[in-house]
Design a protein around this motif. Structure first.
Motif, mmCIF file in Angstrom:
data_model
loop_
_atom_site.group_PDB
_atom_site.id
_atom_site.type_symbol
_atom_site.label_atom_id
_atom_site.label_comp_id
_atom_site.label_asym_id
_atom_site.label_seq_id
_atom_site.Cartn_x
_atom_site.Cartn_y
_atom_site.Cartn_z
ATOM 1 N N VAL A 154 13.077 -9.129 -3.083
ATOM 2 C CA VAL A 154 12.344 -9.805 -2.025
ATOM 3 C C VAL A 154 11.377 -8.803 -1.399
ATOM 4 O O VAL A 154 11.702 -7.634 -1.226
ATOM 5 N N SER A 155 10.196 -9.254 -1.041
ATOM 6 C CA SER A 155 9.232 -8.397 -0.363
ATOM 7 C C SER A 155 9.739 -8.056 1.038
ATOM 8 O O SER A 155 10.379 -8.881 1.698
ATOM 9 N N THR A 156 9.413 -6.861 1.492
ATOM 10 C CA THR A 156 9.848 -6.441 2.830
ATOM 11 C C THR A 156 9.015 -7.062 3.930
ATOM 12 O O THR A 156 9.339 -6.927 5.102
ATOM 13 N N GLY A 157 7.939 -7.717 3.552
ATOM 14 C CA GLY A 157 7.066 -8.300 4.552
ATOM 15 C C GLY A 157 6.081 -7.310 5.138
ATOM 16 O O GLY A 157 5.336 -7.633 6.057
ATOM 17 N N SER A 158 6.070 -6.083 4.624
ATOM 18 C CA SER A 158 5.124 -5.076 5.098
ATOM 19 C C SER A 158 3.707 -5.483 4.733
ATOM 20 O O SER A 158 3.474 -6.136 3.718
ATOM 21 N N ASP A 159 2.761 -5.078 5.562
ATOM 22 C CA ASP A 159 1.369 -5.321 5.233
ATOM 23 C C ASP A 159 0.969 -4.412 4.079
ATOM 24 O O ASP A 159 1.335 -3.226 4.057
ATOM 25 N N PRO A 160 0.224 -4.931 3.101
ATOM 26 C CA PRO A 160 -0.202 -4.094 1.981
ATOM 27 C C PRO A 160 -1.158 -2.999 2.442
ATOM 28 O O PRO A 160 -1.893 -3.167 3.417
ATOM 29 N N SER A 161 -1.123 -1.885 1.725
ATOM 30 C CA SER A 161 -2.049 -0.785 2.006
ATOM 31 C C SER A 161 -3.438 -1.149 1.506
ATOM 32 O O SER A 161 -3.604 -1.997 0.622
ATOM 33 N N SER A 162 -4.426 -0.482 2.050
ATOM 34 C CA SER A 162 -5.813 -0.757 1.672
ATOM 35 C C SER A 162 -6.151 -0.113 0.327
ATOM 36 O O SER A 162 -5.470 0.798 -0.136
ATOM 37 N N VAL A 163 -7.222 -0.598 -0.271
ATOM 38 C CA VAL A 163 -7.742 -0.011 -1.502
ATOM 39 C C VAL A 163 -8.053 1.465 -1.269
ATOM 40 O O VAL A 163 -7.752 2.312 -2.109
ATOM 41 N N ASP A 164 -8.616 1.787 -0.114
ATOM 42 C CA ASP A 164 -8.932 3.185 0.202
ATOM 43 C C ASP A 164 -7.673 4.052 0.240
ATOM 44 O O ASP A 164 -7.693 5.197 -0.229
ATOM 45 N N ASP A 165 -6.589 3.522 0.803
ATOM 46 C CA ASP A 165 -5.330 4.271 0.822
ATOM 47 C C ASP A 165 -4.857 4.582 -0.593
ATOM 48 O O ASP A 165 -4.453 5.704 -0.899
ATOM 49 N N PHE A 166 -4.884 3.577 -1.479
ATOM 50 C CA PHE A 166 -4.458 3.799 -2.858
ATOM 51 C C PHE A 166 -5.387 4.766 -3.580
ATOM 52 O O PHE A 166 -4.933 5.598 -4.359
ATOM 53 N N ARG A 167 -6.678 4.666 -3.335
ATOM 54 C CA ARG A 167 -7.633 5.584 -3.960
ATOM 55 C C ARG A 167 -7.298 7.026 -3.563
ATOM 56 O O ARG A 167 -7.231 7.918 -4.403
ATOM 57 N N THR A 168 -7.060 7.246 -2.272
ATOM 58 C CA THR A 168 -6.746 8.590 -1.780
ATOM 59 C C THR A 168 -5.425 9.088 -2.349
ATOM 60 O O THR A 168 -5.350 10.197 -2.885
ATOM 61 N N LEU A 169 -4.378 8.279 -2.228
ATOM 62 C CA LEU A 169 -3.059 8.708 -2.682
ATOM 63 C C LEU A 169 -2.997 8.904 -4.193
ATOM 64 O O LEU A 169 -2.332 9.819 -4.676
ATOM 65 N N ASN A 170 -3.682 8.056 -4.958
ATOM 66 C CA ASN A 170 -3.689 8.204 -6.406
ATOM 67 C C ASN A 170 -4.339 9.525 -6.811
ATOM 68 O O ASN A 170 -3.941 10.137 -7.794
ATOM 69 N N GLY A 171 -5.317 9.972 -6.033
ATOM 70 C CA GLY A 171 -5.962 11.254 -6.316
ATOM 71 C C GLY A 171 -5.158 12.449 -5.827
ATOM 72 O O GLY A 171 -5.243 13.543 -6.386
ATOM 73 N N GLU A 172 -4.350 12.262 -4.794
ATOM 74 C CA GLU A 172 -3.596 13.365 -4.209
ATOM 75 C C GLU A 172 -2.218 13.565 -4.825
ATOM 76 O O GLU A 172 -1.702 14.669 -4.829
ATOM 77 N N PHE A 173 -1.602 12.501 -5.329
ATOM 78 C CA PHE A 173 -0.251 12.589 -5.862
ATOM 79 C C PHE A 173 -0.283 12.488 -7.378
ATOM 80 O O PHE A 173 -0.834 11.551 -7.936
ATOM 81 N N ASP A 174 0.351 13.467 -8.038
ATOM 82 C CA ASP A 174 0.539 13.381 -9.480
ATOM 83 C C ASP A 174 1.710 12.442 -9.753
ATOM 84 O O ASP A 174 2.591 12.260 -8.908
ATOM 85 N N ALA A 175 1.719 11.868 -10.936
ATOM 86 C CA ALA A 175 2.884 11.073 -11.343
ATOM 87 C C ALA A 175 4.068 12.026 -11.457
ATOM 88 O O ALA A 175 3.902 13.192 -11.815
ATOM 89 N N PRO A 176 5.279 11.551 -11.146
ATOM 90 C CA PRO A 176 6.449 12.424 -11.267
ATOM 91 C C PRO A 176 6.629 12.885 -12.722
ATOM 92 O O PRO A 176 6.221 12.189 -13.645
ATOM 93 N N PRO A 177 7.251 14.033 -12.909
ATOM 94 C CA PRO A 177 7.505 14.494 -14.279
ATOM 95 C C PRO A 177 8.512 13.576 -14.963
ATOM 96 O O PRO A 177 9.248 12.832 -14.308
ATOM 97 N N TYR A 178 8.526 13.651 -16.270
ATOM 98 C CA TYR A 178 9.502 12.887 -17.032
ATOM 99 C C TYR A 178 10.908 13.334 -16.665
ATOM 100 O O TYR A 178 11.119 14.448 -16.229
ATOM 101 N N VAL A 179 11.862 12.449 -16.873
ATOM 102 C CA VAL A 179 13.263 12.811 -16.616
ATOM 103 C C VAL A 179 13.783 13.617 -17.803
ATOM 104 O O VAL A 179 13.212 13.603 -18.876
ATOM 105 N N GLY A 180 14.888 14.270 -17.576
ATOM 106 C CA GLY A 180 15.540 14.940 -18.697
ATOM 107 C C GLY A 180 15.433 16.418 -18.681
ATOM 108 O O GLY A 180 14.821 17.095 -17.982
#
Length: 180
Positions: A154-180
């Motif tokens: 079920v959705s938490t009902g939180s307001d979605p983040s903006s496109v600008d937020d995702f653009r910034t975070l996608n550039g600042e955060f690397d994907a986590p390393p593989y497991v193992g």
């Protein structure tokens, strides 16, 4: 374990090794570069697939990625706007022998674009993948993959983040390393 063309390979010849391979292979298939770069996608499949399954996996994923990118309004020039991330939420070994393993991986994902004109902004997805692995050349290799939607919380009902937020975070955060 070692990394071949960006994909962890060299798993233990155990049920736990098969599960670890399934998770890592599905995470590899969920990256933005896998969606947008044909050469990377083909190298990724070559590193993780059985020799008998490579051609079919390439054909299926090339067609699938083309369809996904078209639905997102992404062409070669807009590939840098794609956000594609995934995380495993759980695993289940459906069957295991020392030669073949079938593993389900329940995953949460993000997919969409950071373009202000995007037909689909970054959205969440919940999917269960069933991966069949074969022991080949001293490693667990992908023979087939299928998927079904969900289970979806079920959705938490939180307001979605903006496109600008995702653009910034996608550039600042690397994907986590593989497991193992």
């Amino acid at each position: 374990m070692k990394v071949l063309d960006g994909v962890p390979v060299g798993y233990a010849h155990t049920q736990a090794g098969a599960v670890e391979a399934a998770v890592n292979y599905q995470i590899a298939r969920s990256s933005a570069k896998y969606f947008t770069d044909t050469a990377i996608r083909h190298k990724t499949i070559a590193a993780m697939a059985t020799s008998g399954a490579r051609a079919q996996l390439i054909a299926n994923d090339d067609a699938g990625m083309k369809q996904v990118l078209a639905s997102l309004g992404i062409s070669g020039a807009g590939a840098d706007t794609l956000v594609a991330r995934a995380a495993a939420m759980g695993t289940k070994a459906d069957s295991y022998t020392d030669q073949v393993a079938t593993v389900e991986v329940w995953m949460a994902g993000l997919i969409g674009t950071t373009s202000n004109n995007a037909p689909l902004p970054v959205s969440s997805s919940w999917t269960t993948y069933t991966l069949t692995l074969q022991w080949q050349d001293g490693d667990w290799k992908l023979a087939s993959v299928n998927s079904v939607n969900g289970p979806t919380p079920v959705s938490t009902g939180s307001d979605p983040s903006s496109v600008d937020d995702f653009r910034t975070l996608n550039g600042e955060f690397d994907a986590p390393p593989y497991v193992g």
